[in-house]
Enzyme design. Structure first.
Site, PDB file in Angstrom:
ATOM      1  N   TRP A 124      -9.201   2.672   7.054  1.00 14.89           N
ATOM      2  CA  TRP A 124      -9.539   3.515   5.897  1.00 14.89           C
ATOM      3  C   TRP A 124      -9.103   2.853   4.583  1.00 14.89           C
ATOM      4  O   TRP A 124      -9.802   2.899   3.566  1.00 14.89           O
ATOM      5  CB  TRP A 124      -8.831   4.855   6.078  1.00 14.89           C
ATOM      6  CG  TRP A 124      -9.360   6.011   5.306  1.00 14.89           C
ATOM      7  CD1 TRP A 124      -9.791   6.023   4.007  1.00 14.89           C
ATOM      8  CD2 TRP A 124      -9.502   7.347   5.798  1.00 14.89           C
ATOM      9  NE1 TRP A 124     -10.176   7.293   3.660  1.00 14.89           N
ATOM     10  CE2 TRP A 124     -10.009   8.115   4.733  1.00 14.89           C
ATOM     11  CE3 TRP A 124      -9.223   7.976   7.006  1.00 14.89           C
ATOM     12  CZ2 TRP A 124     -10.251   9.487   4.852  1.00 14.89           C
ATOM     13  CZ3 TRP A 124      -9.467   9.334   7.125  1.00 14.89           C
ATOM     14  CH2 TRP A 124      -9.976  10.067   6.064  1.00 14.89           C
ATOM     15  N   ILE A 125      -7.914   2.243   4.593  1.00 15.24           N
ATOM     16  CA  ILE A 125      -7.339   1.701   3.355  1.00 15.24           C
ATOM     17  C   ILE A 125      -8.162   0.538   2.810  1.00 15.24           C
ATOM     18  O   ILE A 125      -8.034   0.162   1.653  1.00 15.24           O
ATOM     19  CB  ILE A 125      -5.855   1.276   3.578  1.00 15.24           C
ATOM     20  CG1 ILE A 125      -5.077   1.193   2.251  1.00 15.24           C
ATOM     21  CG2 ILE A 125      -5.750  -0.052   4.325  1.00 15.24           C
ATOM     22  CD1 ILE A 125      -4.794   2.492   1.608  1.00 15.24           C
ATOM     23  N   HIS A 127     -11.061   0.642   1.949  1.00 16.59           N
ATOM     24  CA  HIS A 127     -11.961   1.168   0.915  1.00 16.59           C
ATOM     25  C   HIS A 127     -11.167   1.233  -0.383  1.00 16.59           C
ATOM     26  O   HIS A 127     -10.445   2.193  -0.635  1.00 16.59           O
ATOM     27  CB  HIS A 127     -12.531   2.517   1.369  1.00 16.59           C
ATOM     28  CG  HIS A 127     -13.354   2.359   2.617  1.00 16.59           C
ATOM     29  ND1 HIS A 127     -14.719   2.215   2.577  1.00 16.59           N
ATOM     30  CD2 HIS A 127     -12.993   2.230   3.915  1.00 16.59           C
ATOM     31  CE1 HIS A 127     -15.157   2.025   3.819  1.00 16.59           C
ATOM     32  NE2 HIS A 127     -14.129   2.041   4.640  1.00 16.59           N
ATOM     33  N   ALA A 137       7.604   5.588   5.298  1.00 17.98           N
ATOM     34  CA  ALA A 137       8.468   5.483   6.486  1.00 17.98           C
ATOM     35  C   ALA A 137       9.734   4.699   6.161  1.00 17.98           C
ATOM     36  O   ALA A 137      10.570   4.472   7.022  1.00 17.98           O
ATOM     37  CB  ALA A 137       7.687   4.818   7.614  1.00 17.98           C
ATOM     38  N   ARG A 138       9.877   4.277   4.905  1.00 23.91           N
ATOM     39  CA  ARG A 138      11.146   3.693   4.454  1.00 23.91           C
ATOM     40  C   ARG A 138      12.050   4.809   3.961  1.00 23.91           C
ATOM     41  O   ARG A 138      13.265   4.759   4.092  1.00 23.91           O
ATOM     42  CB  ARG A 138      10.913   2.719   3.296  1.00 23.91           C
ATOM     43  CG  ARG A 138      10.101   1.518   3.660  1.00 23.91           C
ATOM     44  CD  ARG A 138       9.940   0.622   2.459  1.00 23.91           C
ATOM     45  NE  ARG A 138      11.186  -0.030   2.109  1.00 23.91           N
ATOM     46  CZ  ARG A 138      11.443  -0.590   0.926  1.00 23.91           C
ATOM     47  NH1 ARG A 138      10.536  -0.582  -0.021  1.00 23.91           N
ATOM     48  NH2 ARG A 138      12.604  -1.163   0.700  1.00 23.91           N
ATOM     49  N   LEU A 228     -17.275  10.375  -6.072  1.00 28.58           N
ATOM     50  CA  LEU A 228     -18.245  10.736  -5.037  1.00 28.58           C
ATOM     51  C   LEU A 228     -19.110   9.548  -4.614  1.00 28.58           C
ATOM     52  O   LEU A 228     -19.438   9.396  -3.438  1.00 28.58           O
ATOM     53  CB  LEU A 228     -19.122  11.901  -5.531  1.00 28.58           C
ATOM     54  CG  LEU A 228     -20.054  12.536  -4.498  1.00 28.58           C
ATOM     55  CD1 LEU A 228     -19.300  13.039  -3.271  1.00 28.58           C
ATOM     56  CD2 LEU A 228     -20.843  13.688  -5.115  1.00 28.58           C
ATOM     57  N   ARG A 238     -18.486   4.573   7.589  1.00 26.68           N
ATOM     58  CA  ARG A 238     -17.618   5.111   8.649  1.00 26.68           C
ATOM     59  C   ARG A 238     -18.265   6.206   9.485  1.00 26.68           C
ATOM     60  O   ARG A 238     -17.661   6.651  10.461  1.00 26.68           O
ATOM     61  CB  ARG A 238     -16.298   5.596   8.037  1.00 26.68           C
ATOM     62  CG  ARG A 238     -15.527   4.508   7.311  1.00 26.68           C
ATOM     63  CD  ARG A 238     -15.214   3.315   8.198  1.00 26.68           C
ATOM     64  NE  ARG A 238     -14.494   2.269   7.477  1.00 26.68           N
ATOM     65  CZ  ARG A 238     -14.087   1.119   8.016  1.00 26.68           C
ATOM     66  NH1 ARG A 238     -14.322   0.852   9.293  1.00 26.68           N
ATOM     67  NH2 ARG A 238     -13.463   0.218   7.292  1.00 26.68           N
TER      68      ARG A 238
HETATM   69  C1  LIG Z   1     -17.897  -1.399  11.336  1.00 23.30           C
HETATM   70  C2  LIG Z   1     -16.938  -2.132  10.445  1.00 23.30           C
HETATM   71  C3  LIG Z   1     -16.266  -3.243  10.906  1.00 23.30           C
HETATM   72  C4  LIG Z   1     -15.366  -3.936  10.069  1.00 23.30           C
HETATM   73  N1  LIG Z   1     -14.697  -5.018  10.559  1.00 23.30           N
HETATM   74  C5  LIG Z   1     -13.790  -5.661   9.783  1.00 23.30           C
HETATM   75  C6  LIG Z   1     -13.037  -6.782  10.275  1.00 23.30           C
HETATM   76  O1  LIG Z   1     -13.202  -7.210  11.403  1.00 23.30           O
HETATM   77  N2  LIG Z   1     -12.117  -7.352   9.462  1.00 23.30           N
HETATM   78  C7  LIG Z   1     -11.917  -6.925   8.177  1.00 23.30           C
HETATM   79  O2  LIG Z   1     -11.083  -7.499   7.474  1.00 23.30           O
HETATM   80  N3  LIG Z   1     -12.619  -5.880   7.671  1.00 23.30           N
HETATM   81  C8  LIG Z   1     -13.529  -5.237   8.436  1.00 23.30           C
HETATM   82  N4  LIG Z   1     -14.217  -4.151   7.949  1.00 23.30           N
HETATM   83  C9  LIG Z   1     -13.939  -3.716   6.559  1.00 23.30           C
HETATM   84  C10 LIG Z   1     -15.078  -4.112   5.601  1.00 23.30           C
HETATM   85  O3  LIG Z   1     -15.208  -5.522   5.532  1.00 23.30           O
HETATM   86  C11 LIG Z   1     -14.817  -3.539   4.197  1.00 23.30           C
HETATM   87  O4  LIG Z   1     -13.634  -4.093   3.697  1.00 23.30           O
HETATM   88  C12 LIG Z   1     -14.658  -2.030   4.215  1.00 23.30           C
HETATM   89  O5  LIG Z   1     -15.707  -1.442   4.929  1.00 23.30           O
HETATM   90  C13 LIG Z   1     -14.681  -1.508   2.781  1.00 23.30           C
HETATM   91  O6  LIG Z   1     -15.970  -1.693   2.247  1.00 23.30           O
HETATM   92  P1  LIG Z   1     -16.204  -1.953   0.726  1.00 23.30           P
HETATM   93  O7  LIG Z   1     -15.515  -3.234   0.299  1.00 23.30           O
HETATM   94  O8  LIG Z   1     -17.666  -1.867   0.470  1.00 23.30           O
HETATM   95  O9  LIG Z   1     -15.493  -0.679   0.066  1.00 23.30           O
HETATM   96  P2  LIG Z   1     -14.587  -0.560  -1.231  1.00 23.30           P
HETATM   97  O10 LIG Z   1     -13.360  -1.353  -1.103  1.00 23.30           O
HETATM   98  O11 LIG Z   1     -14.454   0.907  -1.462  1.00 23.30           O
HETATM   99  O12 LIG Z   1     -15.433  -1.193  -2.364  1.00 23.30           O
HETATM  100  C14 LIG Z   1     -16.678  -0.615  -2.774  1.00 23.30           C
HETATM  101  C15 LIG Z   1     -17.420  -1.690  -3.526  1.00 23.30           C
HETATM  102  O13 LIG Z   1     -16.701  -1.960  -4.740  1.00 23.30           O
HETATM  103  C16 LIG Z   1     -16.744  -3.342  -5.008  1.00 23.30           C
HETATM  104  N5  LIG Z   1     -15.373  -3.890  -4.967  1.00 23.30           N
HETATM  105  C17 LIG Z   1     -14.239  -3.237  -4.606  1.00 23.30           C
HETATM  106  N6  LIG Z   1     -13.177  -4.032  -4.749  1.00 23.30           N
HETATM  107  C18 LIG Z   1     -13.647  -5.216  -5.161  1.00 23.30           C
HETATM  108  C19 LIG Z   1     -13.040  -6.449  -5.477  1.00 23.30           C
HETATM  109  N7  LIG Z   1     -11.727  -6.645  -5.396  1.00 23.30           N
HETATM  110  N8  LIG Z   1     -13.823  -7.459  -5.872  1.00 23.30           N
HETATM  111  C20 LIG Z   1     -15.153  -7.301  -5.993  1.00 23.30           C
HETATM  112  N9  LIG Z   1     -15.793  -6.163  -5.726  1.00 23.30           N
HETATM  113  C21 LIG Z   1     -15.046  -5.125  -5.315  1.00 23.30           C
HETATM  114  C22 LIG Z   1     -17.646  -3.973  -3.955  1.00 23.30           C
HETATM  115  O14 LIG Z   1     -18.959  -3.974  -4.409  1.00 23.30           O
HETATM  116  C23 LIG Z   1     -17.527  -3.035  -2.812  1.00 23.30           C
HETATM  117  O15 LIG Z   1     -18.616  -3.095  -1.922  1.00 23.30           O
HETATM  118  C24 LIG Z   1     -15.132  -3.473   8.742  1.00 23.30           C
HETATM  119  C25 LIG Z   1     -15.821  -2.336   8.295  1.00 23.30           C
HETATM  120  C26 LIG Z   1     -16.720  -1.669   9.106  1.00 23.30           C
HETATM  121  C27 LIG Z   1     -17.418  -0.452   8.568  1.00 23.30           C
END
Ligand SMILES: Cc1cc2nc3c(=O)[nH]c(=O)nc-3n(C[C@H](O)[C@H](O)[C@H](O)COP(=O)(O)OP(=O)(O)OC[C@H]3O[C@@H](n4cnc5c(N)ncnc54)[C@H](O)[C@@H]3O)c2cc1C
Length: 319
Positions: A124-125, A127, A137-138, A228, A238
């Site tokens: 979850w984190i 995202h 937990a510290r 949202l 998810r």
């Molecule tokens: C089925 C599944 C399998 C996965 N497997 C793995 C795995 O094996 N290993 C692993 O490490 N992760 C894994 N993930 C995590 C995945 O790679 C994403 O990190 C996670 O889903 C969050 O997505 P997000 O970056 O789009 O979301 P958010 O972090 O909420 O970001 C939303 C959007 O904001 C923008 N954004 C946010 N932060 C930044 C930034 N710092 N720089 C540039 N743009 C940014 C991007 O456009 C991003 O798409 C998995 C996820 C899913 C759903």
């Protein structure tokens, strides 16, 4: 949007300085709480977890409206008065969602209190666009709460997807049943270390050290606030069948909490995101071929890509 009926001017500012004029505008209709006056709206998830909606922006909306009104209000600033007459709220929201005009959806914020196992929290984190504050937990003793799936919910490693475990063990088969039971016995042994964690903290081991021995099945809690648009992005990833079942359970409960809050937005999300399918250029070519009476084969040697196309063909009822 609601009409403004009354204007009253208050003059402020420090004595002698030019005053700032604050114009107070009364709503045409009374405000209502989008959470219906509740302090939290909670759904139980997994064996000891929950997700509770604790706050929303906008919390108050004109009577007869929902949090969708904040999306519409923001969107109309870009389209001006002219559009206001022709597009009603639902149509506008659906247009915004179809055309990925996303910023109006960022005008709504939702805050949840969640209790989930650590392995769910780790997914979850990721995202990153949310604001999070987690149980420490510290600072505090970790509570005696561990996720233990039922025997029928113990899943096998998927043969096709290395990250997945979709299929449950066949409990009618003695060998498979024994394997599922052995897994739960292992979980129980790990959890049985909890009294030792407690006693070590009582003997003076710091909480930050003692917690190192706790398993990923232990529950943690946090407050999670997100706009949202990015919450829908979380749901899109998810709720997907590729996400782990346990986090899907939270996403599904989150969706149920959001639906009455912003019904037009969630309906558009179902129609244009969840129920939608993305086709690559190669897939479009294969689809055209299938529609022309061909085999509809994708021009790729990649096994994974071919399997994905087969899955999509199934959904499309092609070939
Ligand atoms: C089925 C599944 C399998 C996965 N497997 C793995 C795995 O094996 N290993 C692993 O490490 N992760 C894994 N993930 C995590 C995945 O790679 C994403 O990190 C996670 O889903 C969050 O997505 P997000 O970056 O789009 O979301 P958010 O972090 O909420 O970001 C939303 C959007 O904001 C923008 N954004 C946010 N932060 C930044 C930034 N710092 N720089 C540039 N743009 C940014 C991007 O456009 C991003 O798409 C998995 C996820 C899913 C759903």
């Amino acid at each position: 949007m609601e009409a403004r009926v009354e204007a009253e001017v208050t003059r402020g500012g420090p004595a002698g300085a030019p005053g700032h004029e604050i114009r107070r505008v009364e709503p045409e209709r009374p405000w209502v709480d989008v959470m219906g006056g509740a302090s939290r709206l909670e759904i139980g998830v997994l064996d000891h977890g929950f997700i509770a909606l604790v706050d929303v922006m906008p919390r108050l909306v004109p009577q007869g409206q929902t949090a969708d009104s904040a999306v519409v209000r923001a969107a109309r600033v870009s389209y001006g008065e002219g559009t206001k007459k022709v597009s009603e709220d639902r149509g506008l929201i659906r247009y915004l969602m179809r055309h990925r005009h996303t910023t109006p959806f960022e005008m709504v914020e939702v805050a949840f209190h969640v209790a989930m196992p650590v392995f769910v929290a780790r997914q979850w984190i990721r995202h990153r666009t949310a604001n999070v504050n987690e149980y420490s937990a510290r600072y505090s003793i970790v509570r005696d709460r561990f996720y233990r799936p039922g025997l029928e919910a113990v899943r096998k490693q998927s043969a096709s997807n290395r990250q997945g475990g979709e299929e449950a063990f066949d409990l009618g088969d003695d060998q498979q049943r024994a394997t599922a039971e052995a897994f739960l016995a292992y979980i129980d042994r790990v959890e049985a270390g909890y009294p030792e964690y407690l006693s070590l903290t009582e003997r003076g081991v710091s909480r930050e050290m003692a917690r190192i021995g706790l398993p990923q099945s232990v529950y943690t809690e946090w407050y999670w606030k997100c706009d949202l648009h990015n919450t829908l992005r979380f749901l899109s990833l998810r709720l997907d069948a590729h996400a782990q079942l346990e986090i899907r359970a939270y996403a599904s409960a989150m969706m149920a909490l959001l639906e009455p809050l912003a019904p037009h937005t969630l309906e558009a999300f179902r129609d244009y995101e969840m129920g939608a399918m993305r086709l690559t250029r190669l897939e479009i070519e294969a689809l055209k071929d299938a529609m022309a009476g061909g085999a509809g084969e994708i021009a790729s040697e990649n096994k994974r890509e071919r399997a994905e196309w087969e899955e999509k063909k199934g959904r499309l009822g092609v070939g």
